[in-house]
Design an enzyme around this catalytic site. Structure first.
Site, PDB file in Angstrom:
ATOM      1  N   MET A   1     -27.529  40.501 -14.305  1.00  0.00           N
ATOM      2  CA  MET A   1     -28.131  40.457 -12.969  1.00  0.00           C
ATOM      3  C   MET A   1     -27.433  39.439 -12.069  1.00  0.00           C
ATOM      4  O   MET A   1     -27.469  39.552 -10.850  1.00  0.00           O
ATOM      5  CB  MET A   1     -29.619  40.106 -13.065  1.00  0.00           C
ATOM      6  CG  MET A   1     -30.484  41.271 -13.509  1.00  0.00           C
ATOM      7  SD  MET A   1     -32.175  40.745 -13.832  1.00  0.00           S
ATOM      8  CE  MET A   1     -32.725  40.358 -12.181  1.00  0.00           C
TER       9      MET A   1
ATOM     10  N   GLN B  97     -37.730  36.515  -7.658  1.00  0.00           N
ATOM     11  CA  GLN B  97     -38.071  35.312  -8.429  1.00  0.00           C
ATOM     12  C   GLN B  97     -38.268  35.567  -9.917  1.00  0.00           C
ATOM     13  O   GLN B  97     -38.324  34.639 -10.704  1.00  0.00           O
ATOM     14  CB  GLN B  97     -39.343  34.659  -7.848  1.00  0.00           C
ATOM     15  CG  GLN B  97     -39.177  34.155  -6.417  1.00  0.00           C
ATOM     16  CD  GLN B  97     -38.111  33.079  -6.285  1.00  0.00           C
ATOM     17  OE1 GLN B  97     -37.932  32.264  -7.181  1.00  0.00           O
ATOM     18  NE2 GLN B  97     -37.380  33.087  -5.186  1.00  0.00           N
ATOM     19  N   GLY B  98     -38.423  36.816 -10.316  1.00  0.00           N
ATOM     20  CA  GLY B  98     -38.683  37.108 -11.724  1.00  0.00           C
ATOM     21  C   GLY B  98     -37.455  36.963 -12.599  1.00  0.00           C
ATOM     22  O   GLY B  98     -36.348  36.750 -12.104  1.00  0.00           O
ATOM     23  N   CYS B  99     -37.656  37.090 -13.927  1.00  0.00           N
ATOM     24  CA  CYS B  99     -36.542  36.981 -14.880  1.00  0.00           C
ATOM     25  C   CYS B  99     -35.953  38.348 -15.208  1.00  0.00           C
ATOM     26  O   CYS B  99     -34.973  38.443 -15.928  1.00  0.00           O
ATOM     27  CB  CYS B  99     -37.015  36.328 -16.177  1.00  0.00           C
ATOM     28  SG  CYS B  99     -37.162  34.549 -16.026  1.00  0.00           S
ATOM     29  N   ILE B 100     -36.602  39.390 -14.752  1.00  0.00           N
ATOM     30  CA  ILE B 100     -36.157  40.738 -15.133  1.00  0.00           C
ATOM     31  C   ILE B 100     -35.602  41.480 -13.916  1.00  0.00           C
ATOM     32  O   ILE B 100     -36.190  41.476 -12.858  1.00  0.00           O
ATOM     33  CB  ILE B 100     -37.346  41.536 -15.733  1.00  0.00           C
ATOM     34  CG1 ILE B 100     -37.790  40.889 -17.032  1.00  0.00           C
ATOM     35  CG2 ILE B 100     -36.971  42.983 -15.962  1.00  0.00           C
ATOM     36  CD1 ILE B 100     -36.770  40.980 -18.157  1.00  0.00           C
TER      37      ILE B 100
END
Lengths: 160, 105
Positions: free
Chosen positions: A37, B102-105
């Site tokens: 990502m 803001q998430g990790c995924i």
């Protein structure tokens, strides 16, 4: 660009997943996915029981360890009751789904589609008498430790 | 935080370049921000992602994840990575005028 970190950016990571429980598998998967990502090149090397996460017959059945894990706050004698691990796994999977963390097979596919490469450990494959056919299609190859270091050249190595 | 004019509109952007107010966004702004990120042309597939992200954000108040873009938005992860190379979630969010995911995924 980063507020707290160094200005030097990580360009490449190799992540080793060596444990076959749910809590053993997910951190490595999340880190590999997170690397992609951020545009970071990622290789994942599955070894020992970590290989359960890429085995066709096992990858959908990864469970939380409820015995011998003090952080579960559950006496081992309770943790070993039939169905306890399945129950804990179900609860945790539900919470993870809320955060959009996918089940292992979907996650492995996503990470592969994101451009990370997945590798299986030669020593473990030989020890458990496995072949490449035991693994999901996202796995590139079975490689030895020498090849692993070759692939990891110029990057960070993370063991989980 | 800095105020600047993009595509004729005065907007506020944070240090990383994300629009502070998603309502400032226009399609022309999207095209300009895309160029800053070396995406010179926004194709129909880019717009499919951008529109899905904006609609999902308006509905849920959250920036959709890559998994959400795949499962609900119908854009496969592989395509997303080739549409927005080197950091698809962040780049798509920036072009869509949303904040940083803001998430990790």
């Amino acid at each position: 660009m980063s507020e707290n970190g160094s200005t030097e950016k990580i360009k490449k990571v190799s992540i080793i997943i060596s444990k076959g429980s749910l809590e053993g598998v997910y951190p490595g998967l999340i880190m590999a996915n997170g690397a992609r990502m951020e545009g970071i090149e990622a290789n994942i090397f599955f070894t020992f029981f970590g290989m359960e996460a890429i085995m066709k017959k096992r990858m959908a059945k990864i469970k939380v360890a409820t015995v011998g894990n003090p952080a579960m706050h559950m006496p081992s004698l309770v943790g070993m009751l039939p169905g306890m691990s399945a129950f804990a796994t179900k609860m945790m999977s539900k919470e993870m789904d809320k955060l959009d963390i996918p089940p292992v097979p979907e996650f492995v596919e996503m990470i592969h589609d994101a451009g990370a490469k997945l590798w299986a450990c030669r020593a473990t494959v030989d020890m458990f008498h496995l072949t490449i056919d035991d693994f999901c299609e996202q796995v590139e190859d079975v490689i030895n430790v020498g090849k692993f270091y070759e692939i990891s050249g110029g990057g960070e190595i993370i063991f989980t | 935080m800095a105020t600047e004019t993009i595509a004729g509109v005065s907007v506020e952007r944070n240090e990383e370049g994300f629009l502070v107010n998603p309502d400032d966004w226009t399609e022309e702004i999207a095209k300009e921000i895309a160029k800053e990120l070396d995406i010179n042309e926004l194709t129909d597939l880019h717009w499919k992602v951008i529109n899905f992200m904006r609609e999902s954000f308006a509905e849920k108040g959250q920036i959709p994840t890559i998994r959400g873009i795949k499962n609900s938005g119908g854009v496969p992860t592989k395509d997303l990575y080739s549409l927005f190379p080197n950091g698809p979630a962040k780049k798509a969010a920036m072009i869509a005028g949303l904040g940083k995911p803001q998430g990790c995924i």
